[in-house]
Every structure is written in C-alpha cells, then in structure tokens.
Design an enzyme around this catalytic site. Structure first.
Site, PDB file in Angstrom:
ATOM      1  N   ASP A  45      -7.128  -6.862  -2.396  1.00 47.15           N
ATOM      2  CA  ASP A  45      -7.102  -5.974  -1.177  1.00 47.15           C
ATOM      3  C   ASP A  45      -7.118  -6.993  -0.215  1.00 47.15           C
ATOM      4  O   ASP A  45      -7.648  -8.005  -0.394  1.00 47.15           O
ATOM      5  CB  ASP A  45      -8.275  -5.151  -1.458  1.00 47.15           C
ATOM      6  CG  ASP A  45      -8.432  -4.220  -0.147  1.00 47.15           C
ATOM      7  OD1 ASP A  45      -7.842  -3.614   0.314  1.00 47.15           O
ATOM      8  OD2 ASP A  45      -9.517  -4.758   0.557  1.00 47.15           O
TER       9      ASP A  45
ATOM     10  N   ASP B 137      -8.047  -6.148   3.856  1.00 50.00           N
ATOM     11  CA  ASP B 137      -9.242  -5.687   4.777  1.00 50.00           C
ATOM     12  C   ASP B 137     -10.603  -5.572   4.224  1.00 50.00           C
ATOM     13  O   ASP B 137     -10.609  -4.764   3.229  1.00 50.00           O
ATOM     14  CB  ASP B 137      -8.935  -4.632   5.736  1.00 50.00           C
ATOM     15  CG  ASP B 137      -7.625  -4.768   6.607  1.00 50.00           C
ATOM     16  OD1 ASP B 137      -7.119  -3.955   7.394  1.00 50.00           O
ATOM     17  OD2 ASP B 137      -6.889  -5.957   6.148  1.00 50.00           O
TER      18      ASP B 137
ATOM     19  N   LYS C 192      -3.191   3.272  -5.287  1.00 49.74           N
ATOM     20  CA  LYS C 192      -3.000   1.698  -5.283  1.00 49.74           C
ATOM     21  C   LYS C 192      -2.660   1.406  -6.721  1.00 49.74           C
ATOM     22  O   LYS C 192      -1.842   0.466  -6.836  1.00 49.74           O
ATOM     23  CB  LYS C 192      -4.264   0.972  -4.858  1.00 49.74           C
ATOM     24  CG  LYS C 192      -4.504   1.038  -3.417  1.00 49.74           C
ATOM     25  CD  LYS C 192      -5.448  -0.207  -3.008  1.00 49.74           C
ATOM     26  CE  LYS C 192      -5.632  -0.453  -1.641  1.00 49.74           C
ATOM     27  NZ  LYS C 192      -6.391  -1.404  -1.248  1.00 49.74           N
TER      28      LYS C 192
ATOM     29  N   ASP D 136     -12.884  -3.736  -1.795  1.00 46.09           N
ATOM     30  CA  ASP D 136     -14.109  -3.622  -0.819  1.00 46.09           C
ATOM     31  C   ASP D 136     -14.325  -2.205  -0.720  1.00 46.09           C
ATOM     32  O   ASP D 136     -15.407  -1.831  -0.238  1.00 46.09           O
ATOM     33  CB  ASP D 136     -14.131  -4.212   0.517  1.00 46.09           C
ATOM     34  CG  ASP D 136     -12.828  -3.744   1.361  1.00 46.09           C
ATOM     35  OD1 ASP D 136     -13.614  -2.989   2.194  1.00 46.09           O
ATOM     36  OD2 ASP D 136     -11.999  -3.297   0.884  1.00 46.09           O
TER      37      ASP D 136
ATOM     38  N   ASP E 239     -10.183   1.236  -3.439  1.00 46.68           N
ATOM     39  CA  ASP E 239      -9.685   0.093  -4.156  1.00 46.68           C
ATOM     40  C   ASP E 239     -10.000   0.727  -5.940  1.00 46.68           C
ATOM     41  O   ASP E 239      -9.553   0.085  -6.739  1.00 46.68           O
ATOM     42  CB  ASP E 239     -10.458  -1.124  -4.083  1.00 46.68           C
ATOM     43  CG  ASP E 239      -9.928  -1.604  -2.808  1.00 46.68           C
ATOM     44  OD1 ASP E 239     -10.794  -2.073  -1.883  1.00 46.68           O
ATOM     45  OD2 ASP E 239      -8.571  -1.676  -2.776  1.00 46.68           O
TER      46      ASP E 239
HETATM   47  O1  LIG Z   1      -4.983  -0.648   5.809  1.00 49.96           O
HETATM   48  C1  LIG Z   1      -6.264  -0.071   5.695  1.00 49.96           C
HETATM   49  O2  LIG Z   1      -6.834   0.647   6.311  1.00 49.96           O
HETATM   50  C2  LIG Z   1      -7.447  -1.349   4.921  1.00 49.96           C
HETATM   51  O3  LIG Z   1      -6.466  -2.228   4.375  1.00 49.96           O
HETATM   52  P1  LIG Z   1      -6.850  -2.752   2.882  1.00 49.96           P
HETATM   53  O4  LIG Z   1      -6.546  -1.701   1.866  1.00 49.96           O
HETATM   54  O5  LIG Z   1      -6.286  -4.100   3.045  1.00 49.96           O
HETATM   55  O6  LIG Z   1      -8.568  -2.641   3.107  1.00 49.96           O
HETATM   56 MG   LIG Z   2     -10.386  -3.264   2.115  1.00 50.96          MG
END
Ligand SMILES: O=C(O)COP(=O)(O)O
Ligand SMILES: [Mg+2]
Length: 251
Positions: free
Chosen positions: A24, A26, A177, A200, A204
């Site tokens: 992932d 963010d 995902k 995180d 996920d």
């Molecule tokens: O797009 C988002 O809200 C967060 O991005 P991520 O899935 O990489 O944590």
């Molecule tokens: Mg994330």
C-alpha cells in the site's frame, strides 16, 4: 491477533521463498501515517529497490488514482503491475486493465451535491473511473460515513463506502484491493502463496482475499492489526524496510 514480530523472528513468519511484495502507499511506504503528510520514507524506497534488484517483484496496491500509482512506481523504480483505485484498475507499462466493471461516479456526484461542505472531492477524482475519494471536513470520518450512507440510500444508489485513514472512498460494490491484486499477480505470473502484502488501514484487509500473507505496519489501524497475519516491528516505511530486510536475508 497477529503476533508483533521482532526483526529477528520476522523471517520465520514469512512464506518459504518470497517471490513478491504487495505494498500500500499512504501510511505504509510514507514516513508517517498522518493525513496530509505524503512524504515517502526514503528507507522504504531503498528497501523496495533492493527487493526488485534481488528479483522480488514489487506491486503497489493503492486507493490513489492510476496516474499517482504509476508516477510513484516510476520514480521508485518498481516494475509492478500496480493496482490503483482500491483494486479497480491494474496498470503496467502504459496499459490499464479494468478489474471492476461498475463505476461509483453517480454516487460520487450525489455526495458532492448533497454534502459539498463536509466532503471535499479529491483532486484526483477528475482522472478516476470507478472509485472516487473525498476528504472529510468539519466532522469525523464516522459521521461523514453515516451521512454519505443516508444520501446513497435516499437516492437509491448502490455503492460501497470505505475509509482509508486519509479519505472516504465511494466504490463499485465489487471493488476490492484483493480483486486487483489477484489480477496483478496473474499478470506477473506470481503465486499468491509466495507474496507478502503490507498495509496500514482496514481497507488493506481486502488483500487477504487474494490468498497472500498480510502484514500490518506497527502503527496500522487496530482492525488491520487484528486481522493481519503479522504486525511489523516498525511504523509505516520503517516497518516496510524491516520486512524487506527479513525477506532479503531469507533469499
Ligand atoms: O487513496 C487513499 O485514500 C489512501 O491511499 P492508500 O490506499 O495508498 O493508503
Ligand atoms: Mg494506506
């Protein structure tokens, strides 16, 4: 509850020979898990490069748009395929595969009309096709989620709501995902049994549906910590760097 693995015992919790990692973005390969702070962790970037150089495929799996996912992948230097829009799009070398058939565009437009002051459309929405993101303003995520659910119900719109810890996403019902990760692994010729995913947020958890080993960074959302196969002894990018070190030592 997955055991919090020390750096030493981490290698024993991994599948035999790891062929790929699904990461992932963010909150996972960033320095911290703080909304609005998107700085990549340089130790995570170095670690992902070392994995690629050692022949371990790196797949990004993110809620960001395909443009952001492709850009991050290009400048880190990881081959992919990469999964964007929370599983709905899979990108590799300029071509895009749509893992989702539906779109939540009408639901996103309804939320924008009805909750404009509380839900700020992500700047990336203009280049999204299936999954749309909103920054929550003035109320908490739970309150925003309830209000969004009410709008969708009143409008008779069927869509899935999810919160990444950064944004409220409105998605096609089939979006996951895990769906996008399965497509990406098939494209890369990777068996799920030798892939380790790391994230995180509660979103996920969806990566587990792809049959991979799922790790949570140490500062992950409690729901992910609870549902993951292991919890990394490091926060965000620091955790990913420890995971990469354990994988490289096990090769
Ligand atoms: O797009 C988002 O809200 C967060 O991005 P991520 O899935 O990489 O944590
Ligand atoms: Mg994330």
């Amino acid at each position: 509850m997955a055991g919090v693995a020390s750096a030493g015992e981490l290698a024993r919790l991994l599948p035999g020979r790891v062929c790929g990692v699904a990461v992932d973005i963010d909150g996972t390969i960033t320095e911290r898990r703080v909304s609005g702070d998107f700085r990549l962790s340089l130790e995570a970037v170095e670690a992902l490069r070392r994995l690629e150089d050692a022949g371990v495929r790196v797949i990004l799996v993110t809620g960001n748009s395909v443009m952001v996912a492709a850009g991050v992948a290009r400048y880190i230097g990881v081959r992919g395929p990469h999964v964007a829009e929370n599983g709905c799009l899979v990108y590799q070398r300029g071509s895009v595969v749509h893992a989702c058939r539906g779109t939540a565009r009408a639901a996103a437009e309804a939320l924008e009309e009805e909750l404009g002051g509380l839900l700020e459309p992500s700047w990336q929405n203009r280049c999204r096709i299936h999954d749309y993101a909103f920054l929550v303003r003035r109320v908490g995520p739970e309150e925003a989620w309830r209000m969004a659910e009410r709008v969708l119900r009143e409008r008779g719109l069927r869509a899935k709501l999810s919160h990444s810890g950064y944004a409220l996403h409105v998605r096609p019902l089939e979006a996951s995902k895990g769906l996008g990760l399965r497509v990406a692994m098939r494209m890369a010729g990777l068996e799920p049994g030798c892939v380790v995913a790391v994230g995180d947020s509660a979103m996920d958890l969806e990566m587990r549906d792809a049959g991979v080993t799922l790790a949570a960074v140490g500062n992950a959302d409690p729901r992910l910590r609870e549902g993951a196969d292991l919890i990394l002894p490091g926060e965000s990018g620091g955790g990913v760097a420890l995971l990469a070190r354990a994988i490289l030592e096990s090769l």
